[in-house]
Design an enzyme around this catalytic site. Structure first.
Site, PDB file in Angstrom:
ATOM      1  N   LYS A  25       0.842  -1.197   0.000  1.00 14.49           N
ATOM      2  CA  LYS A  25       0.000   0.000   0.000  1.00 14.49           C
ATOM      3  C   LYS A  25       0.867   1.233   0.000  1.00 14.49           C
ATOM      4  O   LYS A  25       1.860   1.295   0.716  1.00 14.49           O
ATOM      5  CB  LYS A  25      -0.854  -0.019   1.290  1.00 14.49           C
ATOM      6  CG  LYS A  25      -1.698   1.214   1.512  1.00 14.49           C
ATOM      7  CD  LYS A  25      -3.105   1.007   1.000  1.00 14.49           C
ATOM      8  CE  LYS A  25      -3.897   2.291   0.917  1.00 14.49           C
ATOM      9  NZ  LYS A  25      -3.537   3.108  -0.258  1.00 14.49           N
ATOM     10  N   LYS A  68       5.374   2.691   8.169  1.00 19.60           N
ATOM     11  CA  LYS A  68       4.142   3.368   8.616  1.00 19.60           C
ATOM     12  C   LYS A  68       3.058   2.344   8.924  1.00 19.60           C
ATOM     13  O   LYS A  68       2.385   2.415   9.951  1.00 19.60           O
ATOM     14  CB  LYS A  68       3.615   4.315   7.521  1.00 19.60           C
ATOM     15  CG  LYS A  68       4.488   5.525   7.266  1.00 19.60           C
ATOM     16  CD  LYS A  68       3.814   6.481   6.274  1.00 19.60           C
ATOM     17  CE  LYS A  68       4.839   7.427   5.698  1.00 19.60           C
ATOM     18  NZ  LYS A  68       4.274   8.544   4.942  1.00 19.60           N
ATOM     19  N   LYS A 105       5.024   1.937  -3.279  1.00 21.36           N
ATOM     20  CA  LYS A 105       5.055   3.341  -3.700  1.00 21.36           C
ATOM     21  C   LYS A 105       5.249   3.402  -5.199  1.00 21.36           C
ATOM     22  O   LYS A 105       5.919   2.545  -5.784  1.00 21.36           O
ATOM     23  CB  LYS A 105       6.220   4.067  -3.030  1.00 21.36           C
ATOM     24  CG  LYS A 105       6.104   5.560  -3.070  1.00 21.36           C
ATOM     25  CD  LYS A 105       5.067   6.027  -2.071  1.00 21.36           C
ATOM     26  CE  LYS A 105       5.140   7.470  -1.751  1.00 21.36           C
ATOM     27  NZ  LYS A 105       4.592   7.739  -0.422  1.00 21.36           N
ATOM     28  N   THR A 126      -3.598  13.392   7.003  1.00 21.26           N
ATOM     29  CA  THR A 126      -2.178  13.513   7.356  1.00 21.26           C
ATOM     30  C   THR A 126      -2.017  14.627   8.384  1.00 21.26           C
ATOM     31  O   THR A 126      -1.350  14.459   9.418  1.00 21.26           O
ATOM     32  CB  THR A 126      -1.326  13.787   6.101  1.00 21.26           C
ATOM     33  OG1 THR A 126      -1.647  12.816   5.115  1.00 21.26           O
ATOM     34  CG2 THR A 126       0.155  13.717   6.407  1.00 21.26           C
ATOM     35  N   ASN A 138      -0.874  19.874   0.966  1.00 24.00           N
ATOM     36  CA  ASN A 138      -1.982  19.216   1.679  1.00 24.00           C
ATOM     37  C   ASN A 138      -1.715  19.162   3.183  1.00 24.00           C
ATOM     38  O   ASN A 138      -2.521  19.648   3.981  1.00 24.00           O
ATOM     39  CB  ASN A 138      -2.202  17.805   1.102  1.00 24.00           C
ATOM     40  CG  ASN A 138      -3.176  16.986   1.927  1.00 24.00           C
ATOM     41  OD1 ASN A 138      -2.828  16.466   2.983  1.00 24.00           O
ATOM     42  ND2 ASN A 138      -4.420  16.873   1.481  1.00 24.00           N
ATOM     43  N   SER A 188      -6.511   5.919   4.715  1.00 21.97           N
ATOM     44  CA  SER A 188      -6.622   5.130   3.480  1.00 21.97           C
ATOM     45  C   SER A 188      -7.057   3.699   3.795  1.00 21.97           C
ATOM     46  O   SER A 188      -7.863   3.105   3.073  1.00 21.97           O
ATOM     47  CB  SER A 188      -5.271   5.067   2.759  1.00 21.97           C
ATOM     48  OG  SER A 188      -5.120   6.159   1.898  1.00 21.97           O
TER      49      SER A 188
HETATM   50  N1  GLU Z   1       1.176   9.024   0.176  1.00 27.22           N
HETATM   51  C1  GLU Z   1       0.820   8.940   1.554  1.00 27.22           C
HETATM   52  C2  GLU Z   1       2.023   8.553   2.392  1.00 27.22           C
HETATM   53  O1  GLU Z   1       3.153   8.762   1.992  1.00 27.22           O
HETATM   54  C3  GLU Z   1      -0.403   8.057   1.786  1.00 27.22           C
HETATM   55  C4  GLU Z   1      -0.312   6.677   1.282  1.00 27.22           C
HETATM   56  C5  GLU Z   1      -1.637   5.933   1.347  1.00 27.22           C
HETATM   57  O2  GLU Z   1      -2.622   6.524   1.740  1.00 27.22           O
HETATM   58  O3  GLU Z   1      -1.653   4.754   1.003  1.00 27.22           O
HETATM   59  O4  GLU Z   1       1.905   8.108   3.503  1.00 27.22           O
END
Ligand code: GLU
Length: 416
Positions: free
Chosen positions: A72, A96, A108, A192, A223, A350
């Site tokens: 993810k 994370k 990613k 976030t 954002n 998410s």
């Molecule tokens: N791009 C965001 C991050 O770096 C969210 C990733 C997501 O929601 O899967 O954490």
């Protein structure tokens, strides 16, 4: 490490992953497996431009490890995207998800492009082209993309639509960060920033600083940065500086954030509308209680870390502080809330979005916020506890918390 290497995000990540796994008692084989993504796809995406020409873009999708569950993480559209950056970012996503205890590994994606110079229709063709190019390795139970730098809910909508067409059924769970009408989650847009607010509360509590007296400096007005400024301002803290790519604004008595958000919405930029600005570099060295880098990588380095005058640094951006700077700040007694913890609010909501898509049942915003609060606080307590009891810096503590579940899952599956 020489200076060039010190700013190499992949190498820095690998160093801390190795330290974390060693501290957790894992051997070299586990380190070999987890210090690199298990899969990296490089794609070429031909896009018909508005003038009739065809431009070919390069894109990536990196999947760190899927022992815990599907991978993810977001997709960024940016001219500076590199293979190594995407790889590092996918490892950070694993961390994370590990800290928040989500049933995912990290992924990613990125496309080398500059969306600021592209039309709406060109962006749509690029977004759809990216999905066609990576469609074999992504999916609701394989790898679930989301927004990242310079991608948004409109881009997620095009990507979801393209994927649904390819698979020939509606697949909202393929991607998160969608518009609400297409199965997006309430609270995802602000997630976030909400997560960073929760971290600031925890940090101020530990430092014995009251929120009303806190002076906050925020680098970046995208954002995360702009919503954070709004929330901190609403909660009574003083946001004394903000910045965007053009420069920074500073007022020791606090900025009028509502006015700045309004200017940003009307003009796209903020700081270039004012005659008296300071630089982004000067902003980082302002005296404050909480400094939030919410822009790009490698902003706090060994050069400026000795000059920082913040009690707490909360990393809302991915990778804003180098390893050497982490050491300097830790030695100086600055409380650092690392990116893989502080910026995990986005992926947590998410996850909620994906769960709602899978259930076909949608929650109200309060439910999202309450659950986010519980998960972020738990993550903070876990990381802080490792930091205290194992006597390691906050970054290493976060990596230890983040990689443990993945290593255990790898073991149980019998891969290593
Ligand atoms: N791009 C965001 C991050 O770096 C969210 C990733 C997501 O929601 O899967 O954490």
């Amino acid at each position: 490490m020489n200076k060039h290497e010190a700013n190499d995000v992949l190498l820095s990540t690998q160093i801390v992953i190795e330290q974390a796994l060693m501290r957790l008692g894992y051997d070299q084989t586990m380190i070999e497996l987890l210090k690199e993504p298990m899969r990296l796809l490089t794609v070429r995406i031909p896009v018909r431009m508005d003038d009739g020409s065809t431009k070919v873009f390069t894109g990536y999708r990196s999947q760190h490890n899927d022992a815990v569950g599907p991978t993810k993480g977001g997709v960024r559209f940016h001219p500076a995207v590199t293979e190594n950056e995407v790889k590092a970012l996918s490892i950070w996503m694993s961390l994370k998800c590990g800290i928040a205890d989500l049933p995912y590994g990290g992924g990613k994606g990125g496309v080398i492009c500059d969306p600021r110079t592209m039309s709406f229709l060109e962006l749509e063709r690029l977004s759809r082209g990216y999905v066609r190019a990576v469609s074999q390795i992504v999916g609701p139970n394989k790898d679930i993309p989301a927004p990242d730098v310079m991608t948004n809910s409109q881009i997620m909508a095009w990507m979801m639509d393209e994927y649904s067409r390819i698979r020939e059924f509606d697949s909202p769970g393929f991607i998160t960060g969608k518009p609400l009408v297409l199965g997006g989650s309430k609270g995802r847009e602000t997630a976030t920033a909400r997560g960073v607010v929760i971290m600031i509360h925890e940090a101020l509590r530990l430092k014995g600083i009251a929120l009303e007296n806190a002076r906050i400096v925020i680098q970046g007005f995208g954002n995360a940065g702009s919503y954070l400024a709004k929330f901190m301002h609403e909660s009574g803290a003083r946001v004394i500086a903000i910045s965007d790519v053009n420069g920074a604004l500073y007022n020791k008595d606090g900025l009028d954030i509502e006015y700045l958000l309004d200017r940003r919405d009307s003009f796209g930029n903020v700081t270039n509308l004012f005659p008296k600005t300071i630089t982004n570099a000067e902003l980082l060295e302002l005296e404050c209680d909480v400094l939030v880098p919410a822009a790009i990588e490698n902003q706090i380095t060994e050069q400026n870390a000795p000059n920082l005058r913040a009690a707490v640094v909360v990393e809302a951006a991915n990778g804003p502080t180098t390893l050497e700077a982490t050491r300097i700040l830790t030695d100086r007694g600055v409380l650092l809330i690392p990116d893989v913890l502080a910026s995990s609010g986005g992926v947590i909501v998410s996850y909620f979005e994906w769960v709602q898509n899978n259930q076909g049942y949608y929650w109200d915003e309060q439910e999202v916020d309450d659950k986010l609060q519980i998960m972020m606080k738990r993550g903070f307590e876990h990381v802080y506890d490792i930091h205290r009891t194992r006597k390691v810096d906050m970054r290493l503590a976060a990596y230890m918390a983040g990689v443990r579940k993945m290593a255990e899952a790898v073991r149980f599956r019998g891969w290593v």
